[in-house]
Design a protein around this motif. Structure first.
Motif, PDB file in Angstrom:
ATOM      1  N   ASP A 116       0.843  -1.188   0.000  1.00 25.98           N
ATOM      2  CA  ASP A 116       0.000   0.000   0.000  1.00 25.98           C
ATOM      3  C   ASP A 116       0.883   1.244   0.000  1.00 25.98           C
ATOM      4  O   ASP A 116       1.716   1.418   0.883  1.00 25.98           O
ATOM      5  CB  ASP A 116      -0.938  -0.010   1.213  1.00 25.98           C
ATOM      6  CG  ASP A 116      -2.145   0.874   1.008  1.00 25.98           C
ATOM      7  OD1 ASP A 116      -2.577   1.048  -0.147  1.00 25.98           O
ATOM      8  OD2 ASP A 116      -2.663   1.402   2.003  1.00 25.98           O
ATOM      9  N   CYS A 117       0.715   2.078  -1.003  1.00 30.53           N
ATOM     10  CA  CYS A 117       1.523   3.295  -1.202  1.00 30.53           C
ATOM     11  C   CYS A 117       3.001   2.968  -1.377  1.00 30.53           C
ATOM     12  O   CYS A 117       3.868   3.794  -1.101  1.00 30.53           O
ATOM     13  CB  CYS A 117       1.306   4.299  -0.082  1.00 30.53           C
ATOM     14  SG  CYS A 117      -0.334   5.022  -0.100  1.00 30.53           S
TER      15      CYS A 117
ATOM     16  N   THR B 172      -4.898   2.135  -1.034  1.00 25.21           N
ATOM     17  CA  THR B 172      -4.898   3.592  -1.151  1.00 25.21           C
ATOM     18  C   THR B 172      -4.426   3.952  -2.551  1.00 25.21           C
ATOM     19  O   THR B 172      -3.354   3.534  -2.977  1.00 25.21           O
ATOM     20  CB  THR B 172      -3.970   4.231  -0.101  1.00 25.21           C
ATOM     21  OG1 THR B 172      -4.361   3.769   1.190  1.00 25.21           O
ATOM     22  CG2 THR B 172      -4.049   5.748  -0.145  1.00 25.21           C
TER      23      THR B 172
ATOM     24  N   CYS C  34      -1.811   8.438  -2.592  1.00 25.16           N
ATOM     25  CA  CYS C  34      -1.056   8.349  -1.340  1.00 25.16           C
ATOM     26  C   CYS C  34      -0.726   9.709  -0.736  1.00 25.16           C
ATOM     27  O   CYS C  34      -0.556   9.816   0.472  1.00 25.16           O
ATOM     28  CB  CYS C  34       0.216   7.547  -1.571  1.00 25.16           C
ATOM     29  SG  CYS C  34      -0.151   5.835  -2.039  1.00 25.16           S
TER      30      CYS C  34
ATOM     31  N   ALA D 103      -4.514  10.576   0.498  1.00 27.54           N
ATOM     32  CA  ALA D 103      -5.451   9.487   0.789  1.00 27.54           C
ATOM     33  C   ALA D 103      -6.873   9.873   0.438  1.00 27.54           C
ATOM     34  O   ALA D 103      -7.822   9.431   1.061  1.00 27.54           O
ATOM     35  CB  ALA D 103      -5.345   9.054   2.249  1.00 27.54           C
TER      36      ALA D 103
END
Length: 172
Positions: A73-74, A87, A90, A93
């Motif tokens: 994530d990110c 997400t 990033c 968000a």
């Protein structure tokens, strides 16, 4: 006469250059003044408590059976196999893929469906909204010793947050 015309052009260029310089400096000041807000924006993302719990559960399933690639994530942390939330933006968000159910999750590609949640304040749209979409993960690479998908294609099933029917995201 040619001296005056050249002089007028020089003044015009100087004025345009000054305007551009002031605009860039003002935008940079706004950007840096909001740095603490961007840093804490992940906590304010449009996620329900259920989605937050799902993300925490998904983080525990880092490298699934058969060595399936995961999603960072990110682009940070350990890859989560079959995440139910990712997400998308990033920096703030403001857009989060949620409620993802994977129809197919393989060693080279994955495909699933879910909803893109858009936070009105972070994304600049009128209201907090959800947009049904199909998600395709691709581009498996070994990162920090684990296999992870590096690309995400989002195809919206109708109305979209910004008018695009398909968006691409870099997950590396």
């Amino acid at each position: 006469m040619t001296e005056r015309a050249g002089s007028g052009r020089a003044r015009g260029r100087t004025a345009v250059l000054a305007f551009v310089l002031v605009t860039v400096l003002a935008a940079g000041g706004v950007w840096f003044s909001q740095a603490p807000d961007r840093a804490s924006a992940v906590d304010a993302a449009p996620k329900t408590a259920a989605v937050q719990d799902v993300k925490e559960d998904a983080q525990e399933d880092v490298q699934g059976p058969g060595g399936l690639p995961g999603v960072r994530d990110c682009g940070i942390g350990k890859p989560a196999v079959k995440p139910q939330a990712i997400t998308l933006t990033c920096a703030d968000a403001g857009m989060v893929a949620t409620a993802i159910t994977w129809d197919r999750y393989g060693a080279r590609e994955a495909e699933g469906t879910g909803v893109v949640q858009v936070d009105k304040t972070a994304a600049g749209v009128g209201t907090d909204s959800g947009f049904p979409a199909t998600f395709r993960l691709y581009g498996v690479k070994t990162i920090d010793g684990t296999r992870a998908f590096t690309g995400l294609e989002v195809t919206y099933d109708g109305s979209t947050p910004f008018g695009d029917t398909t968006e691409m995201y870099n997950l590396a």
